[in-house]
Design an enzyme around this catalytic site. Sequence first.
Site, mmCIF file in Angstrom:
data_model
loop_
_atom_site.group_PDB
_atom_site.id
_atom_site.type_symbol
_atom_site.label_atom_id
_atom_site.label_comp_id
_atom_site.label_asym_id
_atom_site.label_seq_id
_atom_site.Cartn_x
_atom_site.Cartn_y
_atom_site.Cartn_z
ATOM 1 N N GLU A 117 -12.028 -6.981 -3.364
ATOM 2 C CA GLU A 117 -10.331 -7.675 -3.246
ATOM 3 C C GLU A 117 -10.437 -8.621 -4.054
ATOM 4 O O GLU A 117 -11.174 -9.800 -3.237
ATOM 5 C CB GLU A 117 -9.896 -7.280 -2.522
ATOM 6 N N CYS A 176 -1.364 -8.156 -2.405
ATOM 7 C CA CYS A 176 -2.600 -6.879 -2.665
ATOM 8 C C CYS A 176 -1.840 -5.555 -2.892
ATOM 9 O O CYS A 176 -3.006 -4.705 -3.444
ATOM 10 C CB CYS A 176 -2.094 -6.621 -0.922
ATOM 11 N N GLU A 207 -2.871 -3.454 7.528
ATOM 12 C CA GLU A 207 -1.885 -3.388 6.201
ATOM 13 C C GLU A 207 -3.122 -4.642 5.541
ATOM 14 O O GLU A 207 -2.508 -5.549 5.643
ATOM 15 C CB GLU A 207 -0.918 -3.984 5.589
ATOM 16 N N LYS A 228 2.093 -15.576 14.479
ATOM 17 C CA LYS A 228 1.394 -16.337 13.924
ATOM 18 C C LYS A 228 1.291 -15.966 11.965
ATOM 19 O O LYS A 228 1.015 -15.728 11.458
ATOM 20 C CB LYS A 228 -0.226 -16.258 13.997
#
Length: 481
Positions: A383, A281, A247, A172
Amino acid sequence: MVEIHNYINGQLSEPSDKEYLDVYNPSNGSIFARCPNSTKEDLDLAVAASNSSFSSWASLKQRERSNYLLKIADLVNRDLKKFAKGESIDNGKPYSLSKSLDIPRSIKNLVFFANLASEIEEESYHQENIISQIRRQPLGVVGTISPWNLPLYLFTWKIAPALVSGNCVIAKPSELTPYTSFLFSKACIEAKLPPGVLNILHAEGLTIGREIVRNSNIKAISFTGGTKTGKEIAIEASQSLKKVNMEMGGKNPVLIFNDCNYENMIESLIKSSFLNQGQICLAGSRIYVQEGIYEKFKADFINKINDLIIGNPFDPQTDQGAIVSKQHLEKISKYVDYAIKEGGEIISGGEIPKLDEEYSSGWYYKPTVIEGLPQNSRLNQDEIFGPVVTLSKFNDDDEVIKMANNTTYGLAAIIWTEDINRAHKLAELVESGLVWVNCWLERDLRTPFGGIKNSGFGKEGGKYALDFFTEPKNICTKYYD
């Protein structure tokens, strides 16, 4: 208008209920494509195709599976410019970046894992008249969920080790950036990848992503994305004891010492702060500078930022393209507003740029630097995933390591110093899965990749990825005279 289709059982297909999602071009805010909003019915078709194909795919010789990946890699390489153009239209990133980084790295992922799997030898242990042979066997049908920031790059990073180790994959991609995975499915058809081995489903994460995690036929989930979503996946997957690899987010510190190689540092820092509009990231979003060079650094850094060109992703002079979506742009803007309320000072950026008419409706944000924030502020803890960094001053090693570790994340860290003893000492002390010393984004694909704390668990890369997508079996044989 591009019409994107699912890739199920070796064929392109419409969603079962004919429902589609609009796909936007971030550079101008227009709809350029539509992709399926798949349902459980589509997933069931994909899983049935994978179950049917698994036995024959797993029984192929390793080199035969590798050759399929190498063929697909050749086809992507042949159409590199087409893939790069698609990535930039879909994501908003500069075409120069897609062409030099995203698509070449996607090709490298396929080639690397194809060759690595062929090179790994089986383990065996001898003890008098007993031999223990360790065989690694594929899991069966596995699910991969990849993000929007590096669409094909991270899509191939997951499916390549899964496929080459004998699994069938339900993949996906992000519904925000589905275009290059659709082009990839066409390459799979041209390469004559056996039907059902790889199935690509497009849909919102809350619908098909959740169904993939819940499906009892899917034995493992490899996920890259936000920490909140990752936690939900981990909880759901634990109900059926699926293997999971997560992750997730990062709030990565950059430690800059007085004795650093100044020119190398500042050139690298522009990239580690703002490459891909900060939507990586691994970006260094908390910058800590030793007081001896702080004022000089601040002036030089801002001058470099002011030279960056924002706008049309297909202009070769462009450094900064568009933010991936209007919603994400609004999130970034909101965090900058928080910074002002929390006592921070915006010393560069902090606003939406005014661009030419053709791009005036696109989603852009100026590279932004904020100083004066407390370490527990939202800007230093959350973040943001955009072109926003915070700037802080430190005195010595002890102070900066406390600041660096003052976060729930632990994905990556960057250290700039010419004192190699200090670098290695701090690299041991910083709470991070990956530490770069005097560089950034250098990757040997044989090494483990993954974070600690809220940045995830499990490792990708090299044999670590192959280990995740297989189970070891010990065949112990005793020989008699």
